[in-house]
Design a protein around this motif. Structure first.
Motif, PDB file in Angstrom:
ATOM      1  N   GLU A  98       5.417   8.381  -2.158  1.00  0.00           N
ATOM      2  CA  GLU A  98       5.330   8.498  -3.629  1.00  0.00           C
ATOM      3  C   GLU A  98       6.537   7.818  -4.272  1.00  0.00           C
ATOM      4  OE1 GLU A  98       5.024  10.923  -1.466  1.00  0.00           O
ATOM      5  OE2 GLU A  98       3.188  12.055  -1.877  1.00  0.00           O
ATOM      6  N   ARG A 135      -2.325  10.312  -2.481  1.00  0.00           N
ATOM      7  CA  ARG A 135      -0.955  10.715  -2.858  1.00  0.00           C
ATOM      8  C   ARG A 135      -0.425   9.937  -4.051  1.00  0.00           C
ATOM      9  NH1 ARG A 135       2.230  10.330   2.658  1.00  0.00           N
ATOM     10  NH2 ARG A 135       4.050  10.660   1.323  1.00  0.00           N
ATOM     11  N   VAL A 136      -0.847   8.675  -4.199  1.00  0.00           N
ATOM     12  CA  VAL A 136      -0.324   7.886  -5.332  1.00  0.00           C
ATOM     13  C   VAL A 136      -1.421   7.563  -6.347  1.00  0.00           C
ATOM     14  CG1 VAL A 136       1.493   6.929  -3.869  1.00  0.00           C
ATOM     15  CG2 VAL A 136      -0.604   5.622  -4.219  1.00  0.00           C
TER      16      VAL A 136
END
Ligand code: CP3
Length: 374
Positions: free
Chosen positions: A270, A294-295
């Motif tokens: 991240e 996650r991003v």
């Protein structure tokens, strides 16, 4: 008015002359018909023609410092394989060489510096070098662009400030990073001075590559992953970010995307993704599907086949390529550039690379099927 017309003409020439821009578009998360592919260290010792040119040049530096030879070896993998990008043939260690550290590569050995940075005095003497010492790199970029004739884009590159500092302090490769970590823990001020100079130099160096014709740039943070959590952020990512923030974002009328690759950096994904680069390179330990979540697809990803999968024979290569493409899944609003999770091994059979490229081309179009953004 006249100036405007000249500018517009340049833009259209720059944009039209590139015949295959799939790689550049994937980095910008635009729609593409298939997943573009190139391989880290695609020009190197696993190719017999590379070894022949290197023998003619006499040494690694003889090869890298001669633009005609550098162009020849850059194009070698493209003649054999259907790749979507070329990468400048050079090395991340040309930068400290220009700073006066005295780089050499003995046959069969890794890089060595004659004057590593060991004392406070060594560090105090260090300066941003005159970039004209790296003119051979910029000349190689222009010769390669001419010879590529718009076939595929050319990637320029540099090491991250921390990764380059590892070699500057250790004087060569290292198993335990004892010397640079000793400096980090005992005299962090000295290491910060090296990193500041490296960051400034690297930004200027990459921008000069872009002005000479590099159409995308990649920062190799090969050893950031050896740092403890929090120290990675302070000593590696902070300086990589400084470089990315200074990069020229557009040239020849087109975006110049950037890629940051921290080997072993999966746990900091991240934070790496928010450094300002368009794409993040991932090694093979990271699950691409989880990485996207996650991003939230805010960057493109490049990777992430284990280079050793190329030793498993044809059906294993095909199965492992499909595993990577399946893990990324439907490309949607994301971006995927197929690559290895680190450089190709010098012992790789070239036929395995042909199989890899063939499998990506035949299996990946199904993931680009929704016709979005086109
Ligand atoms: O990818 C390419 O085809 C472009 C050329 C390229 C080279 N080095 C040529 C090279 C690139 C992008 C690099 C980057 C590089 N160099 C990195 C970052 C990527 C990574 O692998 O982590 C690092 C850490 C270096 C430093 C370096 N250069 C080492 C440690 C070595 C010796 C290890 C080895 O692989 O032999 C080199 C030498 C080197 N650079 C070779 C090549 C093709 C082989 C040397 C030879 O021909 O004798």
């Amino acid at each position: 008015m006249h100036a405007l017309r000249v500018t517009l003409k340049r833009i259209s020439v720059g944009a039209i002359s590139l015949k295959n821009d799939v790689f550049l578009r994937a980095l910008k998360r635009e729609a593409v018909p298939y997943t573009p592919t190139w391989l880290m260290r695609q020009a190197g010792r696993y190719l017999p023609e590379y070894n022949a040119t290197r023998a003619r040049a006499g040494s690694f530096m003889g090869l890298a410092q001669n633009p005609a030879y550098a162009a020849e070896v850059t194009l070698q993998p493209l003649k054999r394989f259907n790749l979507d990008a070329a990468i400048l043939f050079s090395d991340i260690l040309t930068v400290p060489d220009a700073m006066g550290l005295g780089l050499s590569f003995a046959q069969g050995e890794g890089p060595r510096f004659a004057h590593p940075l060991r004392t406070e005095q060594d560090v105090n003497k260090l300066e941003v070098p005159d970039l004209s010492k790296l003119q051979y790199v910029f000349d190689a970029v222009s010769v390669i662009r001419t010879e590529l004739d718009g076939r595929v884009p050319l990637i320029g590159f540099a090491g991250s400030p921390f990764t380059v500092a590892c070699y500057m302090v250790e004087g060569k490769g290292s198993d335990d990073y004892r010397l640079i970590k000793s400096m980090l823990y005992a005299r962090p001020d000295l290491l910060h001075r090296i990193l500041q100079i490296n960051a400034q130099t690297t930004a200027q160096y990459l921008n000069a590559q872009i002005k000479a014709g590099a159409q995308a740039v990649m920062i190799f943070d090969s050893w950031g992953g050896v740092l403890a959590d929090q120290l990675f952020q302070q000593f590696s990512l902070h300086y990589t970010k400084q470089v990315v923030q200074q990069l020229i974002k557009e040239h020849e009328g087109r975006a110049v995307p950037s890629i940051v690759f921290t080997k072993g950096g999966g746990q900091w994904l991240e934070q790496i993704a928010s450094c300002g680069a368009d794409a993040v390179g991932l090694d093979w330990t990271v699950d691409l599907s989880g990485a996207r979540k996650r991003v939230a697809d805010s960057v493109a990803f490049q990777g992430n086949l284990d280079p050793m999968a190329l030793f498993g024979g044809e059906s294993a290569v095909r199965a492992e390529v499909r595993r990577v493409l399946d893990a990324f899944g439907e490309v949607g609003r994301g971006g995927h550039v197929f690559n290895l999770g680190h450089g190709i091994s010098q012992f790789t059979p070239p036929e395995a690379v042909a199989v890899l490229v063939d499998e990506v081309r035949s299996y990946s179009p199904q993931f680009h099927g929704d016709g979005r953004k086109s």
